[in-house]
Design an enzyme around this catalytic site. Sequence first.
Site, PDB file in Angstrom:
ATOM      1  N   HIS A  64       2.451  22.461 -30.656  1.00  0.00           N
ATOM      2  CA  HIS A  64       1.467  23.145 -30.578  1.00  0.00           C
ATOM      3  C   HIS A  64       2.182  23.991 -29.472  1.00  0.00           C
ATOM      4  O   HIS A  64       1.618  24.464 -28.271  1.00  0.00           O
ATOM      5  CB  HIS A  64       0.415  23.562 -30.508  1.00  0.00           C
ATOM      6  N   LYS A 112      -0.526   2.073  -2.779  1.00  0.00           N
ATOM      7  CA  LYS A 112      -1.804   1.685  -3.443  1.00  0.00           C
ATOM      8  C   LYS A 112      -3.107   2.342  -3.554  1.00  0.00           C
ATOM      9  O   LYS A 112      -3.560   2.809  -4.624  1.00  0.00           O
ATOM     10  CB  LYS A 112      -1.548   0.278  -3.355  1.00  0.00           C
ATOM     11  N   ARG A 162       0.929  -1.125  -0.290  1.00  0.00           N
ATOM     12  CA  ARG A 162      -0.459  -0.027  -0.153  1.00  0.00           C
ATOM     13  C   ARG A 162       0.836   1.421  -0.245  1.00  0.00           C
ATOM     14  O   ARG A 162       0.380   2.499  -0.227  1.00  0.00           O
ATOM     15  CB  ARG A 162      -1.210  -0.039   1.631  1.00  0.00           C
ATOM     16  N   LYS A 200       2.597   5.261 -16.304  1.00  0.00           N
ATOM     17  CA  LYS A 200       3.532   3.870 -15.594  1.00  0.00           C
ATOM     18  C   LYS A 200       4.683   3.821 -15.710  1.00  0.00           C
ATOM     19  O   LYS A 200       5.929   3.668 -14.436  1.00  0.00           O
ATOM     20  CB  LYS A 200       3.640   2.890 -16.727  1.00  0.00           C
TER      21      LYS A 200
HETATM   22  C1  G6P Z   1      -3.251   5.356  -6.704  1.00  0.00           C
HETATM   23  C2  G6P Z   1      -2.481   4.571  -6.793  1.00  0.00           C
HETATM   24  C3  G6P Z   1      -2.843   4.152  -8.808  1.00  0.00           C
HETATM   25  C4  G6P Z   1      -4.338   3.889  -8.807  1.00  0.00           C
HETATM   26  C5  G6P Z   1      -5.153   5.298  -8.569  1.00  0.00           C
HETATM   27  C6  G6P Z   1      -6.729   4.726  -8.015  1.00  0.00           C
HETATM   28  O1  G6P Z   1      -3.158   6.661  -6.716  1.00  0.00           O
HETATM   29  O2  G6P Z   1      -0.652   4.295  -7.138  1.00  0.00           O
HETATM   30  O3  G6P Z   1      -2.432   3.396  -8.753  1.00  0.00           O
HETATM   31  O4  G6P Z   1      -4.879   4.151 -10.090  1.00  0.00           O
HETATM   32  O5  G6P Z   1      -4.814   5.298  -6.415  1.00  0.00           O
HETATM   33  O6  G6P Z   1      -6.483   3.954  -7.422  1.00  0.00           O
HETATM   34  P1  G6P Z   1      -8.003   2.764  -7.885  1.00  0.00           P
HETATM   35  O7  G6P Z   1      -7.583   1.623  -6.194  1.00  0.00           O
HETATM   36  O8  G6P Z   1      -9.292   4.087  -7.474  1.00  0.00           O
HETATM   37  O9  G6P Z   1      -8.518   2.508  -9.730  1.00  0.00           O
END
Ligand code: G6P
Length: 609
Positions: A505, A604, A27, A486
């Site tokens: 642009h 996460k 996380r 990514k």
């Molecule tokens: C965090 C994670 C991303 C994820 C985003 C939305 O920033 O690091 O990888 O895309 O949250 O999370 P969710 O669980 O709502 O898709």
Amino acid sequence: MCGIVGYIGKDQAVGILMEGLKRLEYRGYDSAGVAVLRGGEIDVVKARGKLDCLRRKLESTPLSGSVGIGHTRWATHGEPSDENSHPHLSQSGEVAVVHNGIIENYAPLREKLTAKGYRFQSETDTEVFAHLLEETLKTERDILGAVRATVRQLEGAYALGVLCTRFPDRILAARKDSPLIIGLGEGCNYIASDIPAVLPYTRRVYLLEEGEMAQVFADHVEIYDMEGEPVHKEVFEVTWSVDAAERGGYAHFMLKEIYDQGRAMRDTIRPRIKDGRIDLSEANLTDEMLRGVRRVVITACGTASYAGQVGRVLIEKLCRVPVEIDVASEFRYRDPVLDPEDLFVVVSQSGETADTLAALRLAHARGCKVLAITNVVGSTIAREADSVLYTWAGPEIAVASTKAYTTQVLMLTMIALHMALCKGTLEPARYDELLKELQRLPDKAEEILSDVTPVQRYAARFFSQEDMFFIGRGLDSALCMEASLKLKEISYIHSEAMAAGELKHGTIALIEPGRLVVALCTQGSTIEKLRSNIREVLTRGAVVLTIGYEDSDAEKELTEYRLTIPRTDDLLAPALAVIPAQLFAYYCAIQRGYDPDKPRNLAKSVTVE
Ligand code: G6P
């Protein structure tokens, strides 16, 4: 983001807490700590840094006791430090607390407590809870009543795990806007912010709902609502295995999850195809409802919002209805114009993202019905939405989302196809063609993954670049955003995603000799235009890496650096073309010596604003 774990039973708590915290590492966190009850006292050990720092401290200060709580902290209020790590003790040491979320009114509460003589050891919002509970316990002898009275004074979000020396036979738990579960063992029980923390011990859990509190004893669990009324709860059986949450021979979770995409795609598509048609009846989306949709609104955060960008193009193209998409953190504060007739879609891997959840609630308040696309059964978003379509990606542990993205894209593709058929905006023959091709995607994903040497080669060639650009048109432009994210997330290479036609642009000023431009080349209708854009950067000295179809020779004359995917329908290309981009980011991170599973500053699941 922060993780909570707690144990009460007959065994030594520390080992179990540390094991649980290890499973929550994904996380994202910057410090950790544990507290254990022993002989009427609470002992706490905490350390800035990774769990190994805490482990080393525990070797010199071992804790013994069979009731304990632990925490991994992702700093919000106060820098990462030993003092700011959780658990936090109250002034006399009789209360210890771990907390996820943010107590928004902590400043006035802190002032009030300071005036009463409480001395704060940390800069955190959490510490106010420990002192406040101690203060409440002076007049309220019932611990449950005291916790209830204390949380009533809090504004903001919390998942709390609490120990109290006066009540050594239990852990107190409470949640609002931040997830918390209770794991049910044999002669022991657990609390955790996330299911993987308890999976080695049990698959039977209670999912606490908003405003619920619990007293967790070794041999039973009592759950109450905010009024103190007992709540009867069904046990939730976790169906996925502990293996699914482990690395299984891969160097990193991220790599494992990239390789798991064929399976994840199959599991997401297959159960929804019945008699040659997409069937979304699980989400109560009737054909009549879909026929009547006049506008779609999609909101999400991060990678999920980029999946939404792909969804937007597909739904508009196939269903001829306007689609609005916005990131949830903007959407919720911009007083959006919503119509109860809109199809309102939230996309979230975790189902817990604070902004996405707030957007969902806003849509509800405006009378909209909400469809959630999420990966986590029983998550808050899944429970609060009116209907849910699950991406069956399985647990996604790596912070950088991969298989969640591909399955979100597929889910949105299926919604677009199904709605188009209901609306009559897609010829049945074309529908059949797309549906057949959709079902071939998992095999094609596995074909891409069968040989990753070209990606490794290019990562080794380009990893030292400090800036990169991703360009594309149409669906490729939507995909560029995810490809660029990514790379940034795990390799820390700065990159920008640009609609290829927009490059000239302004941003083209940044193109200089040797700069890498990654061009996504899967959209036939605009490929000639894209080639012109590629030439524009080549003439300014850029090096171009293309991601396109293996049978397309056109890029060969432009560049020697090519990553390829098997031919598919252009509308379905993003779910395949993202795979080389994910691998490229992964191998660039490896080349630069970073651990892709633990990217700096990232979490996460972002359960705070
Ligand atoms: C965090 C994670 C991303 C994820 C985003 C939305 O920033 O690091 O990888 O895309 O949250 O999370 P969710 O669980 O709502 O898709």
